[in-house]
Design a protein around this motif. Structure first.
Motif, mmCIF file in Angstrom:
data_model
loop_
_atom_site.group_PDB
_atom_site.id
_atom_site.type_symbol
_atom_site.label_atom_id
_atom_site.label_comp_id
_atom_site.label_asym_id
_atom_site.label_seq_id
_atom_site.Cartn_x
_atom_site.Cartn_y
_atom_site.Cartn_z
ATOM 1 N N LEU A 198 0.940 -1.101 0.038
ATOM 2 C CA LEU A 198 0.105 0.038 0.041
ATOM 3 C C LEU A 198 0.727 1.162 -0.045
ATOM 4 C CD1 LEU A 198 -2.589 1.783 0.313
ATOM 5 C CD2 LEU A 198 -2.489 1.041 2.892
ATOM 6 N N SER A 199 0.788 2.039 -1.101
ATOM 7 C CA SER A 199 1.631 3.170 -1.028
ATOM 8 C C SER A 199 0.938 4.257 -1.065
ATOM 9 C CB SER A 199 2.483 3.139 -2.417
ATOM 10 O OG SER A 199 3.386 2.055 -2.795
ATOM 11 N N ILE A 200 1.183 5.582 -0.318
ATOM 12 C CA ILE A 200 0.686 6.813 -0.365
ATOM 13 C C ILE A 200 1.757 7.604 -0.591
ATOM 14 C CG2 ILE A 200 -0.558 8.259 1.126
ATOM 15 C CD1 ILE A 200 -1.680 5.694 2.866
ATOM 16 N N THR A 201 1.304 8.411 -1.875
ATOM 17 C CA THR A 201 2.245 9.544 -2.160
ATOM 18 C C THR A 201 1.717 10.701 -2.045
ATOM 19 O OG1 THR A 201 3.436 7.769 -3.661
ATOM 20 C CG2 THR A 201 3.892 10.058 -4.148
ATOM 21 N N ASP A 202 2.500 11.767 -1.732
ATOM 22 C CA ASP A 202 1.948 13.169 -1.649
ATOM 23 C C ASP A 202 3.062 14.066 -2.395
ATOM 24 O OD1 ASP A 202 3.450 14.878 0.471
ATOM 25 O OD2 ASP A 202 3.022 13.274 1.718
ATOM 26 N N THR A 214 2.220 3.338 13.652
ATOM 27 C CA THR A 214 2.005 2.780 12.639
ATOM 28 C C THR A 214 3.184 1.741 12.442
ATOM 29 O OG1 THR A 214 0.962 4.570 11.660
ATOM 30 C CG2 THR A 214 2.165 3.121 10.100
ATOM 31 N N GLN A 215 4.349 1.937 12.757
ATOM 32 C CA GLN A 215 5.544 1.130 12.813
ATOM 33 C C GLN A 215 5.297 -0.213 13.768
ATOM 34 O OE1 GLN A 215 9.377 1.951 14.361
ATOM 35 N NE2 GLN A 215 10.467 1.234 12.516
ATOM 36 N N SER A 216 4.926 0.178 14.900
ATOM 37 C CA SER A 216 4.377 -0.923 15.479
ATOM 38 C C SER A 216 3.332 -1.891 15.109
ATOM 39 C CB SER A 216 4.045 -0.484 17.058
ATOM 40 O OG SER A 216 5.086 0.303 17.849
ATOM 41 N N ILE A 217 2.388 -1.301 14.441
ATOM 42 C CA ILE A 217 1.265 -1.955 14.112
ATOM 43 C C ILE A 217 1.807 -2.917 12.719
ATOM 44 C CG2 ILE A 217 -1.004 -1.595 12.457
ATOM 45 C CD1 ILE A 217 -1.531 0.626 14.149
ATOM 46 N N MET A 218 2.700 -2.473 12.036
ATOM 47 C CA MET A 218 3.335 -3.046 10.835
ATOM 48 C C MET A 218 4.030 -4.130 11.269
ATOM 49 S SD MET A 218 1.509 -1.898 8.531
ATOM 50 C CE MET A 218 2.276 -3.130 7.166
ATOM 51 N N ASN A 219 4.951 -4.155 12.405
ATOM 52 C CA ASN A 219 5.507 -5.027 13.022
ATOM 53 C C ASN A 219 4.794 -6.193 13.349
ATOM 54 O OD1 ASN A 219 8.059 -3.599 12.402
ATOM 55 N ND2 ASN A 219 8.410 -2.739 14.517
ATOM 56 N N LYS A 220 3.553 -5.793 14.145
ATOM 57 C CA LYS A 220 2.865 -6.782 14.666
ATOM 58 C C LYS A 220 2.169 -7.704 13.795
ATOM 59 C CE LYS A 220 -1.303 -7.072 18.026
ATOM 60 N NZ LYS A 220 -1.432 -6.651 19.155
ATOM 61 N N GLY A 223 5.041 -7.219 8.991
ATOM 62 C CA GLY A 223 5.022 -6.272 7.703
ATOM 63 C C GLY A 223 6.112 -5.180 7.902
ATOM 64 N N SER A 224 6.025 -4.065 7.218
ATOM 65 C CA SER A 224 7.191 -3.192 7.265
ATOM 66 C C SER A 224 6.162 -1.680 6.790
ATOM 67 C CB SER A 224 8.404 -3.459 6.556
ATOM 68 O OG SER A 224 7.989 -3.388 5.089
ATOM 69 N N ILE A 225 7.322 -0.699 7.304
ATOM 70 C CA ILE A 225 6.677 0.536 6.618
ATOM 71 C C ILE A 225 7.987 1.249 6.390
ATOM 72 C CG2 ILE A 225 7.176 1.526 8.996
ATOM 73 C CD1 ILE A 225 5.355 3.880 8.206
ATOM 74 N N SER A 226 8.279 2.067 5.223
ATOM 75 C CA SER A 226 9.301 2.688 4.611
ATOM 76 C C SER A 226 8.755 3.934 4.043
ATOM 77 C CB SER A 226 9.993 1.758 3.328
ATOM 78 O OG SER A 226 9.146 1.551 2.354
ATOM 79 N N VAL A 268 5.281 3.537 2.142
ATOM 80 C CA VAL A 268 5.072 2.210 1.906
ATOM 81 C C VAL A 268 4.727 1.313 3.088
ATOM 82 C CG1 VAL A 268 5.558 -0.057 0.468
ATOM 83 C CG2 VAL A 268 6.095 2.468 -0.478
ATOM 84 N N LEU A 269 3.342 0.714 3.031
ATOM 85 C CA LEU A 269 3.191 -0.150 4.273
ATOM 86 C C LEU A 269 3.140 -1.602 3.234
ATOM 87 C CD1 LEU A 269 0.120 1.401 5.873
ATOM 88 C CD2 LEU A 269 2.613 1.467 6.258
ATOM 89 N N ARG A 270 3.960 -2.593 4.096
ATOM 90 C CA ARG A 270 3.981 -3.839 3.293
ATOM 91 C C ARG A 270 3.404 -5.230 4.167
ATOM 92 N NH1 ARG A 270 6.352 -8.246 3.766
ATOM 93 N NH2 ARG A 270 7.827 -7.604 5.767
ATOM 94 N N PHE A 271 2.492 -5.629 3.472
ATOM 95 C CA PHE A 271 1.866 -6.755 4.505
ATOM 96 C C PHE A 271 2.051 -8.198 3.671
ATOM 97 C CE2 PHE A 271 -0.601 -3.151 4.834
ATOM 98 C CZ PHE A 271 -1.129 -2.958 6.261
ATOM 99 N N PRO A 272 2.304 -9.065 4.561
ATOM 100 C CA PRO A 272 2.422 -10.364 3.777
ATOM 101 C C PRO A 272 1.280 -10.864 3.322
ATOM 102 C CG PRO A 272 3.555 -10.487 6.062
ATOM 103 C CD PRO A 272 2.655 -9.058 5.959
ATOM 104 N N ALA A 273 1.138 -11.552 2.188
ATOM 105 C CA ALA A 273 -0.005 -11.860 1.705
ATOM 106 C C ALA A 273 -0.400 -13.371 2.526
ATOM 107 C CB ALA A 273 0.137 -12.078 -0.121
#
Length: 163
Positions: A88-92, A126-132, A135-138, A150-155
């Motif tokens: 999930l990418s969010i670009t501003d 958000t980083q804690s949520i992604m770790n839980k 996944g990851s945030i970059s 970018v929020l990365r989730f394992p499928a």
């Protein structure tokens, strides 16, 4: 909510509900909000409310980075087969983040927006949520030229090849 169970979720549905929660700030911040979904996005294992919170945090930050309503925000979702991940990418097109500030973004209570009442918890949460979610945030940003988060989730399962 510690009673919530991790469940097999359609990330697109979670995004749509998150966008409804952000509707007001999006409308106030930009006249150009674009949403793009790839086809055949696999599900992810998720704590629904936590993922919503992460998405809302990132959208809110993107909206707050804009200096003019004509600046664009693009949200896109894609499946990366190589890593079996949903991105999930969010670009501003906002003001961007100075390179010396980037390493500090995940530190609790660090903020560049204290004068606007921001406590500086959004990205650390958000980083804690992604770790839980395993996944990851970059974050990529160029000061003066915008930011991409970018929020990365394992499928949950791989997308089957169409014949």
């Amino acid at each position: 909510d510690s009673t919530e169970k991790m469940t097999d979720c359609n990330i697109v549905s979670i995004i749509k509900s998150s966008l409804m929660l952000c509707d007001d700030i999006i409308r106030k911040s930009t006249s150009d909000f674009i949403v793009q979904y790839d086809h055949d996005i696999p599900h992810v294992m998720a704590y629904l409310r936590l993922v919503q919170q992460a998405i809302v945090n990132v959208i809110k930050n993107a909206c707050e980075a804009l200096t003019e309503r004509s600046q664009k925000i693009t949200l896109s979702v894609q499946y990366k087969k190589e890593t079996n991940s949903v991105l999930l990418s969010i670009t501003d097109e906002g003001q961007g983040i100075a390179s010396d500030t980037l390493p500090q973004l995940y530190i609790p209570f660090f903020t560049t927006k204290r004068n606007r009442g921001n406590p500086g918890l959004g990205l650390s949460v958000t980083q804690s949520i992604m770790n839980k979610h395993k996944g990851s945030i970059s974050i990529e940003s160029k000061h003066g030229f915008g930011t991409t988060v970018v929020l990365r989730f394992p499928a949950v399962q791989k997308v089957l090849q169409k014949k």
